[in-house]
Design a protein around this motif. Structure first.
Motif, short mmCIF file in Angstrom:
data_model
loop_
_atom_site.label_atom_id
_atom_site.label_comp_id
_atom_site.label_asym_id
_atom_site.label_seq_id
_atom_site.Cartn_x
_atom_site.Cartn_y
_atom_site.Cartn_z
N GLY A 84 32.26 29.27 26.19
CA GLY A 84 31.33 30.26 26.71
C GLY A 84 30.80 29.77 28.04
N LEU A 85 29.98 30.59 28.70
CA LEU A 85 29.39 30.16 29.98
C LEU A 85 27.88 30.38 29.97
CD1 LEU A 85 31.88 31.60 32.66
CD2 LEU A 85 31.51 29.17 32.10
N ASP A 86 27.17 29.38 30.49
CA ASP A 86 25.71 29.51 30.66
C ASP A 86 25.36 29.84 32.11
OD1 ASP A 86 24.92 28.54 27.92
OD2 ASP A 86 26.16 26.87 28.64
N GLY A 87 26.32 29.59 33.02
CA GLY A 87 26.03 29.85 34.42
C GLY A 87 27.29 30.07 35.23
N VAL A 88 27.14 30.89 36.28
CA VAL A 88 28.24 31.16 37.21
C VAL A 88 27.71 30.95 38.62
CG1 VAL A 88 29.78 32.96 38.12
CG2 VAL A 88 29.28 32.87 35.66
N VAL A 89 28.44 30.19 39.42
CA VAL A 89 28.04 29.96 40.81
C VAL A 89 29.03 30.66 41.74
CG1 VAL A 89 27.61 28.21 42.59
CG2 VAL A 89 27.01 27.74 40.19
N HIS A 90 28.51 31.58 42.53
CA HIS A 90 29.30 32.28 43.54
C HIS A 90 29.03 31.59 44.87
CE1 HIS A 90 30.09 35.36 46.61
NE2 HIS A 90 30.84 36.00 45.72
N SER A 91 30.02 30.87 45.37
CA SER A 91 29.84 30.13 46.63
C SER A 91 31.00 30.49 47.55
CB SER A 91 29.77 28.63 46.35
OG SER A 91 29.37 27.93 47.50
N ILE A 92 31.12 31.78 47.82
CA ILE A 92 32.29 32.36 48.47
C ILE A 92 31.87 33.20 49.66
CG2 ILE A 92 34.14 34.06 48.14
CD1 ILE A 92 34.16 33.17 45.16
N GLY A 93 32.53 32.99 50.77
CA GLY A 93 32.29 33.85 51.93
C GLY A 93 33.51 33.82 52.83
N PHE A 94 33.82 34.94 53.41
CA PHE A 94 34.90 34.99 54.40
C PHE A 94 34.75 36.26 55.24
CE2 PHE A 94 38.99 36.73 55.80
CZ PHE A 94 39.39 35.70 56.62
N ALA A 95 34.98 36.11 56.55
CA ALA A 95 35.09 37.27 57.43
C ALA A 95 36.18 36.98 58.45
CB ALA A 95 33.77 37.54 58.14
N PRO A 96 37.06 37.96 58.74
CA PRO A 96 38.05 37.78 59.80
C PRO A 96 37.35 37.46 61.14
CG PRO A 96 38.55 39.73 58.50
CD PRO A 96 37.19 39.26 58.06
N GLN A 97 38.08 36.77 62.02
CA GLN A 97 37.48 36.31 63.28
C GLN A 97 36.86 37.45 64.10
OE1 GLN A 97 37.09 33.04 64.89
NE2 GLN A 97 37.12 32.75 62.66
#
Ligand code: NAD
Length: 255
Positions: A84-97
């Motif tokens: 199971g999961l107690d926590g989720v970390v979203h550490s994602i980012g991206f943008a084209p130049q």
């Protein structure tokens, strides 16, 4: 196992190097008693190599947050490692130049759409993909860069972050009845791969050096990671839809 996150099972996205904010989160989380499963995007063998530098080697599952099949199979693939999961970390980012470095007025919709898909919509997609594994008391935590202002060179990434901040509040609203919290950490500038892809990022570095009341280290991911841990822990049980600034106090100071 003792520590702030003793016994907690976490899914941590966003490790690509050991300078990634997510790497610091995973490391500190393990040091504080958590079991960590990582996700990797693209260069899986690189992420697996970095994962071995953690105090405990962590399993890595492949997740491109824009890939519907990856999201649909995420819960089953995480279940191979934790029940199971107690926590989720979203550490994602991206943008084209085209979306960064002053290109705000010219960036085409296709590029802006990519930035919003990866950096904004994915917060909801990832949370929903992990939801079957979560129970009351669970937490989703993401990383933003203060989107209340327009910053030079941040352009469409700033718009994506404003959307992320709103998405976190909506997620808080929709998942609150299941006892699941959603909060963000607004970090100051840190020298990661994502940051290096922003032309003119040094302008942030100079501004923080001049104005952050507590001072600011561009190479110390730990303060932001600590805040993520706190929000994942049981010590913010009644906090959701919140944004905690970890920026040396920069946001509080007028120019
Ligand atoms: N570095 C900074 O100055 C700073 C400041 C505030 C907030 N943030 C935010 O922190 C988060 C982590 O960034 P970081 O600075 O640690 O940089 P990073 O480059 O180490 O991490 C960004 C991660 O996003 C992942 N990613 C990109 N596209 C993806 C996709 N389609 N699916 C899954 N993952 C994908 C990359 O693989 C990488 O691991 C981002 O949301 C970023 O915007 C960074």
């Amino acid at each position: 196992m003792s520590g702030l996150l003793a016994g907690k099972r976490l899914l941590v996205t966003g490790v690509i190097t050991d300078a990634s904010i997510a790497f610091s989160v995973a490391k500190l989380a393990q040091e504080n008693g958590a079991q960590v499963v990582l996700t990797g995007f693209g260069r899986l063998s690189l992420v697996e190599r970095i994962a071995k530098r953690l105090p405990e080697p962590a399993p890595v599952i492949e997740v491109d947050v824009t890939n519907a099949e990856h999201l649909a199979s995420l819960a089953d693939r995480v279940r191979e490692h934790v029940d199971g999961l107690d926590g989720v970390v979203h550490s994602i980012g991206f943008a084209p130049q085209s979306c960064l470095g002053g290109g705000f007025l010219d960036a085409p919709w296709e590029d802006v759409a990519t930035a919003l898909h990866v950096s904004t919509f994915s917060y909801k997609s990832l949370a929903m993909a992990a939801l079957p594994l979560m129970s009351p008391g669970g937490a989703v935590v993401g990383l933003t860069f203060d989107a209340t202002k327009a910053w030079p060179v941040y352009d469409w990434m700033g718009v994506a972050k404003a959307g992320l901040e709103s998405a976190s509040r909506y997620l808080a609203m929709h998942l609150g009845k299941q006892g699941i919290r959603s909060n963000l950490v607004a970090a100051g500038p840190l020298r990661t791969i994502a940051a290096k892809s922003i032309p003119g990022f040094d302008q942030f570095e100079d501004a923080w050096a001049e104005r952050a009341p507590l001072g600011w280290s561009l190479t110390d991911q730990e303060p932001a990671a600590r805040a993520c841990l706190a929000l994942l822990s049981d010590w913010f049980p009644a906090t959701t839809g919140e944004i905690v600034h970890v920026d040396g106090g920069y946001h509080a100071i007028g120019s």
